[in-house]
Write an enzyme that holds these catalytic residues in place. Structure first.
Site, PDB file in Angstrom:
ATOM      1  N   ILE A  62       0.847  -1.206   0.000  1.00  0.00           N
ATOM      2  CA  ILE A  62       0.000   0.000   0.000  1.00  0.00           C
ATOM      3  C   ILE A  62       0.879   1.253   0.000  1.00  0.00           C
ATOM      4  CG2 ILE A  62      -1.808   1.275   1.218  1.00  0.00           C
ATOM      5  CD1 ILE A  62      -2.660  -1.449   2.479  1.00  0.00           C
TER       6      ILE A  62
ATOM      7  N   THR B 243      -6.211  -1.022  10.482  1.00  0.00           N
ATOM      8  CA  THR B 243      -6.928  -2.093   9.788  1.00  0.00           C
ATOM      9  C   THR B 243      -8.290  -2.356  10.429  1.00  0.00           C
ATOM     10  OG1 THR B 243      -6.878  -4.481   9.395  1.00  0.00           O
ATOM     11  CG2 THR B 243      -5.625  -3.704  11.268  1.00  0.00           C
ATOM     12  N   ASP B 244      -9.200  -2.935   9.639  1.00  0.00           N
ATOM     13  CA  ASP B 244     -10.499  -3.322  10.220  1.00  0.00           C
ATOM     14  C   ASP B 244     -10.364  -4.520  11.165  1.00  0.00           C
ATOM     15  OD1 ASP B 244     -10.036  -5.346   8.350  1.00  0.00           O
ATOM     16  OD2 ASP B 244     -11.924  -5.065   7.266  1.00  0.00           O
ATOM     17  N   GLU B 245      -9.218  -5.214  11.116  1.00  0.00           N
ATOM     18  CA  GLU B 245      -9.082  -6.426  11.949  1.00  0.00           C
ATOM     19  C   GLU B 245      -9.098  -6.114  13.441  1.00  0.00           C
ATOM     20  OE1 GLU B 245      -6.406  -9.439  10.789  1.00  0.00           O
ATOM     21  OE2 GLU B 245      -6.684  -9.089   8.659  1.00  0.00           O
TER      22      GLU B 245
ATOM     23  N   TYR C 193      -1.367 -10.224  15.064  1.00  0.00           N
ATOM     24  CA  TYR C 193      -1.306  -9.052  14.165  1.00  0.00           C
ATOM     25  C   TYR C 193      -2.334  -8.006  14.584  1.00  0.00           C
ATOM     26  CZ  TYR C 193      -2.497  -6.160  10.114  1.00  0.00           C
ATOM     27  OH  TYR C 193      -2.807  -5.093   9.296  1.00  0.00           O
ATOM     28  N   SER C 194      -3.607  -8.414  14.707  1.00  0.00           N
ATOM     29  CA  SER C 194      -4.631  -7.396  14.991  1.00  0.00           C
ATOM     30  C   SER C 194      -4.471  -6.836  16.397  1.00  0.00           C
ATOM     31  CB  SER C 194      -6.038  -7.940  14.749  1.00  0.00           C
ATOM     32  OG  SER C 194      -6.261  -9.142  15.427  1.00  0.00           O
TER      33      SER C 194
ATOM     34  N   LYS D   9      -1.834  -4.166  16.070  1.00  0.00           N
ATOM     35  CA  LYS D   9      -2.357  -2.964  15.413  1.00  0.00           C
ATOM     36  C   LYS D   9      -3.299  -2.218  16.371  1.00  0.00           C
ATOM     37  CE  LYS D   9      -1.858  -1.670  11.712  1.00  0.00           C
ATOM     38  NZ  LYS D   9      -0.839  -0.789  11.078  1.00  0.00           N
TER      39      LYS D   9
ATOM     40  N   ARG E 129      -6.711 -21.619   9.452  1.00  0.00           N
ATOM     41  CA  ARG E 129      -5.838 -20.689  10.194  1.00  0.00           C
ATOM     42  C   ARG E 129      -6.337 -20.642  11.644  1.00  0.00           C
ATOM     43  NH1 ARG E 129      -5.963 -14.598   7.943  1.00  0.00           N
ATOM     44  NH2 ARG E 129      -4.201 -15.261   6.691  1.00  0.00           N
TER      45      ARG E 129
ATOM     46  N   HIS F 285      -9.118 -17.911  13.174  1.00  0.00           N
ATOM     47  CA  HIS F 285      -9.515 -17.280  11.897  1.00  0.00           C
ATOM     48  C   HIS F 285     -10.801 -16.468  12.060  1.00  0.00           C
ATOM     49  CE1 HIS F 285      -9.645 -18.252   7.275  1.00  0.00           C
ATOM     50  NE2 HIS F 285      -9.700 -16.949   7.531  1.00  0.00           N
TER      51      HIS F 285
ATOM     52  N   TYR G 123      21.162   1.783  -4.889  1.00  0.00           N
ATOM     53  CA  TYR G 123      21.420   2.791  -3.863  1.00  0.00           C
ATOM     54  C   TYR G 123      22.814   2.747  -3.266  1.00  0.00           C
ATOM     55  CZ  TYR G 123      16.566   4.275  -3.923  1.00  0.00           C
ATOM     56  OH  TYR G 123      15.354   4.788  -4.316  1.00  0.00           O
TER      57      TYR G 123
HETATM   58  P1  NAD Z   1       3.430  -4.641   3.551  1.00  0.00           P
HETATM   59  O1  NAD Z   1       3.775  -5.783   4.432  1.00  0.00           O
HETATM   60  O2  NAD Z   1       3.264  -4.858   2.089  1.00  0.00           O
HETATM   61  O3  NAD Z   1       4.545  -3.494   3.697  1.00  0.00           O
HETATM   62  C1  NAD Z   1       5.042  -3.113   4.948  1.00  0.00           C
HETATM   63  C2  NAD Z   1       6.252  -2.209   4.701  1.00  0.00           C
HETATM   64  O4  NAD Z   1       6.751  -1.808   5.995  1.00  0.00           O
HETATM   65  C3  NAD Z   1       7.410  -2.912   3.990  1.00  0.00           C
HETATM   66  O5  NAD Z   1       7.923  -2.076   2.983  1.00  0.00           O
HETATM   67  C4  NAD Z   1       8.428  -3.155   5.085  1.00  0.00           C
HETATM   68  O6  NAD Z   1       9.761  -3.164   4.617  1.00  0.00           O
HETATM   69  C5  NAD Z   1       8.163  -1.986   6.011  1.00  0.00           C
HETATM   70  N1  NAD Z   1       8.559  -2.281   7.397  1.00  0.00           N
HETATM   71  C6  NAD Z   1       8.228  -3.365   8.132  1.00  0.00           C
HETATM   72  N2  NAD Z   1       8.826  -3.299   9.351  1.00  0.00           N
HETATM   73  C7  NAD Z   1       9.509  -2.130   9.383  1.00  0.00           C
HETATM   74  C8  NAD Z   1      10.293  -1.501  10.362  1.00  0.00           C
HETATM   75  N3  NAD Z   1      10.525  -2.053  11.566  1.00  0.00           N
HETATM   76  N4  NAD Z   1      10.837  -0.287  10.076  1.00  0.00           N
HETATM   77  C9  NAD Z   1      10.630   0.298   8.856  1.00  0.00           C
HETATM   78  N5  NAD Z   1       9.913  -0.287   7.881  1.00  0.00           N
HETATM   79  C10 NAD Z   1       9.344  -1.480   8.144  1.00  0.00           C
HETATM   80  O7  NAD Z   1       2.137  -3.985   4.191  1.00  0.00           O
HETATM   81  P2  NAD Z   1       0.837  -3.397   3.483  1.00  0.00           P
HETATM   82  O8  NAD Z   1      -0.068  -4.507   3.156  1.00  0.00           O
HETATM   83  O9  NAD Z   1       1.249  -2.443   2.448  1.00  0.00           O
HETATM   84  O10 NAD Z   1       0.193  -2.595   4.721  1.00  0.00           O
HETATM   85  C11 NAD Z   1       0.604  -1.273   5.000  1.00  0.00           C
HETATM   86  C12 NAD Z   1      -0.151  -0.785   6.225  1.00  0.00           C
HETATM   87  O11 NAD Z   1      -1.556  -0.828   5.985  1.00  0.00           O
HETATM   88  C13 NAD Z   1       0.092  -1.619   7.480  1.00  0.00           C
HETATM   89  O12 NAD Z   1       0.137  -0.761   8.584  1.00  0.00           O
HETATM   90  C14 NAD Z   1      -1.140  -2.516   7.551  1.00  0.00           C
HETATM   91  O13 NAD Z   1      -1.414  -2.879   8.884  1.00  0.00           O
HETATM   92  C15 NAD Z   1      -2.190  -1.606   6.977  1.00  0.00           C
HETATM   93  N6  NAD Z   1      -3.316  -2.268   6.309  1.00  0.00           N
HETATM   94  C16 NAD Z   1      -3.100  -3.209   5.331  1.00  0.00           C
HETATM   95  C17 NAD Z   1      -4.183  -3.768   4.663  1.00  0.00           C
HETATM   96  C18 NAD Z   1      -3.994  -4.780   3.555  1.00  0.00           C
HETATM   97  O14 NAD Z   1      -4.985  -5.344   3.071  1.00  0.00           O
HETATM   98  N7  NAD Z   1      -2.772  -5.050   3.089  1.00  0.00           N
HETATM   99  C19 NAD Z   1      -5.476  -3.387   5.004  1.00  0.00           C
HETATM  100  C20 NAD Z   1      -5.658  -2.443   6.021  1.00  0.00           C
HETATM  101  C21 NAD Z   1      -4.576  -1.883   6.654  1.00  0.00           C
HETATM  102  O1  DAU Z   2      -8.668  -6.752   6.729  1.00  0.00           O
HETATM  103  C1  DAU Z   2      -7.487  -6.066   6.519  1.00  0.00           C
HETATM  104  C2  DAU Z   2      -6.322  -7.024   6.590  1.00  0.00           C
HETATM  105  O2  DAU Z   2      -6.368  -7.811   5.402  1.00  0.00           O
HETATM  106  C3  DAU Z   2      -4.983  -6.331   6.715  1.00  0.00           C
HETATM  107  O3  DAU Z   2      -4.937  -5.623   7.932  1.00  0.00           O
HETATM  108  C4  DAU Z   2      -3.826  -7.346   6.657  1.00  0.00           C
HETATM  109  O4  DAU Z   2      -2.592  -6.674   6.669  1.00  0.00           O
HETATM  110  C5  DAU Z   2      -3.969  -8.134   5.365  1.00  0.00           C
HETATM  111  O5  DAU Z   2      -2.974  -9.129   5.309  1.00  0.00           O
HETATM  112  C6  DAU Z   2      -5.354  -8.778   5.251  1.00  0.00           C
HETATM  113  O6  DAU Z   2      -5.519  -9.831   6.236  1.00  0.00           O
HETATM  114  P1  DAU Z   2      -6.260 -11.215   5.888  1.00  0.00           P
HETATM  115  O7  DAU Z   2      -5.812 -12.225   6.838  1.00  0.00           O
HETATM  116  O8  DAU Z   2      -7.724 -11.002   5.731  1.00  0.00           O
HETATM  117  O9  DAU Z   2      -5.652 -11.459   4.394  1.00  0.00           O
HETATM  118  P2  DAU Z   2      -5.085 -12.778   3.687  1.00  0.00           P
HETATM  119  O10 DAU Z   2      -4.873 -12.418   2.254  1.00  0.00           O
HETATM  120  O11 DAU Z   2      -3.965 -13.383   4.442  1.00  0.00           O
HETATM  121  O12 DAU Z   2      -6.320 -13.769   3.767  1.00  0.00           O
HETATM  122  C7  DAU Z   2      -7.580 -13.443   3.201  1.00  0.00           C
HETATM  123  C8  DAU Z   2      -8.532 -14.608   3.483  1.00  0.00           C
HETATM  124  O13 DAU Z   2      -8.098 -15.736   2.719  1.00  0.00           O
HETATM  125  C9  DAU Z   2      -8.532 -15.047   4.934  1.00  0.00           C
HETATM  126  O14 DAU Z   2      -9.845 -15.488   5.277  1.00  0.00           O
HETATM  127  C10 DAU Z   2      -7.583 -16.241   4.954  1.00  0.00           C
HETATM  128  C11 DAU Z   2      -7.787 -16.855   3.577  1.00  0.00           C
HETATM  129  N1  DAU Z   2      -6.607 -17.518   2.986  1.00  0.00           N
HETATM  130  C12 DAU Z   2      -5.429 -16.831   2.944  1.00  0.00           C
HETATM  131  C13 DAU Z   2      -4.281 -17.396   2.408  1.00  0.00           C
HETATM  132  C14 DAU Z   2      -2.979 -16.643   2.373  1.00  0.00           C
HETATM  133  C15 DAU Z   2      -6.697 -18.797   2.465  1.00  0.00           C
HETATM  134  O15 DAU Z   2      -7.791 -19.422   2.485  1.00  0.00           O
HETATM  135  N2  DAU Z   2      -5.578 -19.374   1.939  1.00  0.00           N
HETATM  136  C16 DAU Z   2      -4.371 -18.726   1.884  1.00  0.00           C
HETATM  137  O16 DAU Z   2      -3.372 -19.318   1.394  1.00  0.00           O
END
Ligand code: NAD
Ligand code: DAU
Length: 351
Positions: A14, A132-134, A157-158, A161, A288, A291, A348
């Site tokens: 993101i 996050t919504d989690e 994780y949640s 957060k 999981r 879950h 870099y």
């Molecule tokens: P991501 O795992 O793709 O990226 C995380 C980034 O943070 C990476 O570039 C990593 O190198 C950096 N990072 C991790 N630890 C660090 C540290 N100690 N110091 C500096 N940098 C560090 O994550 P994402 O999916 O892009 O999520 C970004 C944010 O949005 C997170 O805070 C996550 O909780 C939140 N979020 C994600 C989702 C989703 O669906 N992916 C949804 C809602 C909220």
């Molecule tokens: O809701 C927001 C969150 O969404 C973010 O805060 C997290 O950073 C992000 O990782 C995501 O969490 P989820 O656990 O919902 O995402 P994930 O893609 O890991 O899993 C989505 C759903 O799919 C969940 O119900 C678990 C299931 N799943 C996931 C994987 C990786 C499977 O069934 N098989 C899989 O291999």
């Protein structure tokens, strides 16, 4: 005003979209991407903008207070948009402490550094925390998460957060920092790391590998295209009210198994395979632990107050996402082989 904004986690999924949007849209802002480049950080995600004059990268771990202080001093940082985190639920089940360090202690380090550096006039600076919504836990068959839903996190994780969100609140109440928080649902789109459901399954379908569906596959998530999340972040950062929380979601609930079947169908069409071919790869596996059954966001507040709503349908967003992964298989190969970690060294080491 010309802002100097730290965006943490800008090399992640993101964060890279937020950095790109801000660098291109606000040429008079200085954008400082602060990222430790963990396994999830990939500077290849920013190849198209990394020579722009208003973009800077600092390889800094948010656990390193001195390094954070140096970045604030070097650029005269005015604002923070904080995305850096350990973000994968499955990893948090295996290594919860990594999540405590980065998500909780790292966030407090950043809050504390900002508070100290901005002490002359905290009212001129904004700290925007991305959550996050989690944190709201799991929903039953009905209902939606609103900004006033009680926190009820279930995974390491949640929980981490949720804790970081509470620290942001505490810094506002105790020290009067200007903060804003948004809690978003599941994102998907280009540059998504292939450990999460959608990019992992796209990768496995290309490779004709099994698609591991957890449990009964009837878990529900609310999916949002990542570029729409970045646009929401832009709005909340500029127009969100101090001290407020905004829920961001897609009004787009899918049971995992239905989503996976749609993905299989779209990919069969794009790959010229017989429809039904990829569905045969679906493999139900052990669930999981802990879950959460269902997440769904009520995004009425951000819609009413800031005029935001998702711009694409899920079918469109998913189709664009698949197209992106199919045209960027080198990116996918670099990530799955680990080669992307050489990019920093090659780009870099001499700068
Ligand atoms: P991501 O795992 O793709 O990226 C995380 C980034 O943070 C990476 O570039 C990593 O190198 C950096 N990072 C991790 N630890 C660090 C540290 N100690 N110091 C500096 N940098 C560090 O994550 P994402 O999916 O892009 O999520 C970004 C944010 O949005 C997170 O805070 C996550 O909780 C939140 N979020 C994600 C989702 C989703 O669906 N992916 C949804 C809602 C909220
Ligand atoms: O809701 C927001 C969150 O969404 C973010 O805060 C997290 O950073 C992000 O990782 C995501 O969490 P989820 O656990 O919902 O995402 P994930 O893609 O890991 O899993 C989505 C759903 O799919 C969940 O119900 C678990 C299931 N799943 C996931 C994987 C990786 C499977 O069934 N098989 C899989 O291999």
């Amino acid at each position: 005003m010309s802002k100097k904004i730290i965006i943490t986690g800008g090399a992640g999924f993101i964060g890279s979209h937020v950095v790109r949007l801000f660098v291109n849209k606000y040429p008079n802002y200085t954008i400082i991407n602060v990222d430790a480049l963990t396994y999830a950080g990939n500077l290849e995600n920013l190849k198209d903008i990394d020579t722009q004059p208003n973009y800077f990268f600092e390889k800094v771990n948010i656990l390193d207070v001195k390094a954070l202080e140096d970045v604030f001093d070097k650029y005269g940082v005015t604002d923070v948009i904080h995305l850096a985190a350990e973000s994968h639920v499955d990893r948090s089940i295996v290594s919860p402490l990594d999540f405590v360090y980065t998500n909780i202690i790292g966030t407090v380090n950043l809050l504390n550094t900002a508070k100290n550096k901005w002490a002359a006039d905290l009212s001129k600076h904004r700290f925007y925390h991305i959550s996050t919504d989690e944190v709201y836990g799991s929903l039953g068959e009905t209902g939606l998460f609103t900004e006033t839903t009680a926190y009820d996190p279930n995974s390491p994780y949640s929980a981490s957060k949720a804790s970081s969100d509470h620290f942001v609140r505490a810094y506002r109440e105790t020290y009067h920092m200007q903060t804003v928080v948004s809690n978003c649902s599941n994102n998907y789109g280009p540059f998504h790391f292939p450990e999460k459901l959608i990019p992992l399954f796209i990768h496995n379908i290309i490779q004709e590998k099994p698609l591991p569906v957890y449990g009964d596959g009837l878990y529900t998530r609310d999916w949002l295209y990542v570029k729409d999340h970045a646009l929401a972040i832009d709005l909340v950062f500029h127009d969100g009210k101090d001290g407020e929380t905004y829920n961001i979601g897609g009004f787009n609930e899918w049971k995992n198994i239905d989503l996976v079947k749609l993905l299989c169908k779209q990919m069969d069409e794009k790959l010229g395979r017989e429809i039904g071919h990829s569905e045969k790869l679906i493999t139900y596996i052990k669930d999981r632990p802990g879950h959460d059954r269902r997440y769904a966001i009520d995004a009425t507040k951000i819609n009413k107050e800031l005029g935001w709503k998702p711009s694409v349908t899920f079918e469109q967003g998913l189709s664009e996402t698949i197209d992106w992964f199919l045209s960027n298989q080198e990116w996918l190969q670099n990530v799955t082989s680990g080669n992307y970690q050489n990019y920093y060294q090659s780009m870099y080491s001499n700068r």
